[in-house]
Design a protein around this motif. Structure first.
Motif, PDB file in Angstrom:
ATOM      1  N   GLU A  92     -10.524 -12.103  19.618  1.00 14.86           N
ATOM      2  CA  GLU A  92      -9.825 -12.147  20.890  1.00 14.86           C
ATOM      3  C   GLU A  92     -10.018 -10.824  21.628  1.00 14.86           C
ATOM      4  O   GLU A  92      -9.939  -9.753  21.020  1.00 14.86           O
ATOM      5  N   PRO A  93     -10.310 -10.875  22.930  1.00 17.46           N
ATOM      6  CA  PRO A  93     -10.462  -9.628  23.683  1.00 17.46           C
ATOM      7  C   PRO A  93      -9.152  -8.856  23.714  1.00 17.46           C
ATOM      8  O   PRO A  93      -8.070  -9.441  23.715  1.00 17.46           O
ATOM      9  N   GLY A  94      -9.270  -7.538  23.720  1.00 16.32           N
ATOM     10  CA  GLY A  94      -8.082  -6.704  23.758  1.00 16.32           C
ATOM     11  C   GLY A  94      -7.644  -6.428  25.183  1.00 16.32           C
ATOM     12  O   GLY A  94      -8.141  -7.028  26.137  1.00 16.32           O
ATOM     13  N   GLU A  95      -6.734  -5.516  25.313  1.00 13.22           N
ATOM     14  CA  GLU A  95      -6.255  -5.140  26.640  1.00 13.22           C
ATOM     15  C   GLU A  95      -5.773  -3.701  26.586  1.00 13.22           C
ATOM     16  O   GLU A  95      -5.637  -3.108  25.512  1.00 13.22           O
ATOM     17  N   GLY A  96      -5.560  -3.136  27.742  1.00 19.09           N
ATOM     18  CA  GLY A  96      -5.097  -1.761  27.808  1.00 19.09           C
ATOM     19  C   GLY A  96      -6.219  -0.801  28.153  1.00 19.09           C
ATOM     20  O   GLY A  96      -7.401  -1.158  28.185  1.00 19.09           O
ATOM     21  N   GLU A  97      -5.845   0.434  28.398  1.00 18.75           N
ATOM     22  CA  GLU A  97      -6.801   1.446  28.842  1.00 18.75           C
ATOM     23  C   GLU A  97      -7.860   1.740  27.788  1.00 18.75           C
ATOM     24  O   GLU A  97      -9.043   1.893  28.107  1.00 18.75           O
ATOM     25  N   TRP A  99      -8.989  -0.240  25.381  1.00 14.06           N
ATOM     26  CA  TRP A  99      -9.933  -1.360  25.303  1.00 14.06           C
ATOM     27  C   TRP A  99     -10.897  -1.329  26.482  1.00 14.06           C
ATOM     28  O   TRP A  99     -12.104  -1.514  26.314  1.00 14.06           O
ATOM     29  N   ASP A 100     -10.387  -1.087  27.675  1.00 10.32           N
ATOM     30  CA  ASP A 100     -11.246  -1.039  28.862  1.00 10.32           C
ATOM     31  C   ASP A 100     -12.294   0.062  28.731  1.00 10.32           C
ATOM     32  O   ASP A 100     -13.454  -0.119  29.123  1.00 10.32           O
ATOM     33  N   GLU A 103     -14.878  -1.123  26.246  1.00 14.68           N
ATOM     34  CA  GLU A 103     -15.672  -2.189  26.859  1.00 14.68           C
ATOM     35  C   GLU A 103     -16.694  -1.606  27.830  1.00 14.68           C
ATOM     36  O   GLU A 103     -17.853  -2.047  27.879  1.00 14.68           O
ATOM     37  N   ASP A 120     -18.257 -11.422  27.986  1.00 16.64           N
ATOM     38  CA  ASP A 120     -17.244 -12.036  27.128  1.00 16.64           C
ATOM     39  C   ASP A 120     -17.854 -12.757  25.925  1.00 16.64           C
ATOM     40  O   ASP A 120     -17.179 -13.547  25.265  1.00 16.64           O
ATOM     41  N   GLN A 125     -17.838  -8.721  22.423  1.00 22.81           N
ATOM     42  CA  GLN A 125     -16.464  -8.473  22.003  1.00 22.81           C
ATOM     43  C   GLN A 125     -16.441  -7.720  20.671  1.00 22.81           C
ATOM     44  O   GLN A 125     -15.604  -6.838  20.454  1.00 22.81           O
ATOM     45  N   THR A 128     -17.414  -4.068  21.313  1.00 22.08           N
ATOM     46  CA  THR A 128     -16.280  -3.381  21.940  1.00 22.08           C
ATOM     47  C   THR A 128     -15.202  -3.062  20.911  1.00 22.08           C
ATOM     48  O   THR A 128     -14.634  -1.959  20.903  1.00 22.08           O
TER      49      THR A 128
END
Length: 234
Positions: A92-97, A99-100, A103, A120, A125, A128
């Protein structure tokens, strides 16, 4: 069907299951209760077994993948890509600064080497996620050498694709993508560990003068680390 079972090593009940699930095309009817099967059926059974045993795909996933094989308008590259994507673990893709940032670093790495990959995709993924973990652990040495990892990966990929190109049938190619990826990953991991031990011995085996910092390019083709560990010359 008994002959098909003997040839493939797959039981008759399992072959009947493949037929019911649409994973294996029907044979040529020779009588109401008899059918003739040929090499195409052998190849398909071997492919289904590879997808199930090596890639761990479900029956539904195998059925979906097989539906794309030979699909009109799809290039060979696209069809092999479908197979590769099917056997690549998903996350599952992550989130937050953080992760960005990881990525973005992954995307820049891919672009520097002139590669094309969907942002994606399972492989992107995965890259990343690795970069995110490495950054979190402070593994700057690894992150500073990403281009070296990428160059090594392309050399391995060239060997992989050359082996696939030697096959003459689509299902044989897809089977090699599936099995070859699994076996190739294991082979590369094992060879990497052997090479790590060898390079470590060359760099740190005689530490009377302290460890010598490895340089980019050290290896069989260059640098002081290229010679035998005992210092002999051929």
């Amino acid at each position: 069907m008994a002959e098909l079972s003997r040839t493939t090593g797959v039981s008759v009940p399992m072959i009947k299951f493949y037929l019911r699930e649409g994973l294996l095309p029907s044979g040529e009817r020779t009588s109401p209760n008899q059918a003739r099967y040929d090499q195409r059926h052998v190849r398909r059974i071997m492919l289904v077994r590879a997808l199930a045993d090596y890639a761990g795909l479900s029956i539904a996933d195998i059925r979906e993948l097989l539906a794309h094989l030979g699909e009109p308008g799809r290039s060979l590259h696209d069809q092999l890509g479908v197979a590769q994507k099917a056997v690549t673990p998903r996350r599952e893709p992550g989130e937050g600064e953080e992760w960005d940032r990881a990525e973005r670093r992954a995307r820049e790495l891919i672009e520097r080497h002139g590669w094309e990959e969907e942002p994606d995709s399972p492989a992107m993924q995965a890259v990343t996620g690795v970069l995110l973990t490495a950054a979190g652990l402070g593994y700057d040495g690894m992150l500073d050498r990403l281009d070296e990892y990428a160059r090594a990966a392309e050399l391995i990929a060239r060997a992989d694709v050359a082996a696939v190109a030697e096959r003459t049938d689509l299902e044989g190619m897809v089977e090699l993508v599936v099995v070859g990826t699994s076996l190739g990953d294991a082979l590369v991991a094992a060879l990497r560990r052997i090479a790590q031990a060898e390079v470590s011995a060359r760099l740190f085996g005689d530490d009377s003068e302290g460890p010598r910092c490895p340089k980019s390019g050290d290896g069989p083709q260059g640098g002081d680390a290229s010679g035998p560990r005992d210092g002999s010359r051929g």
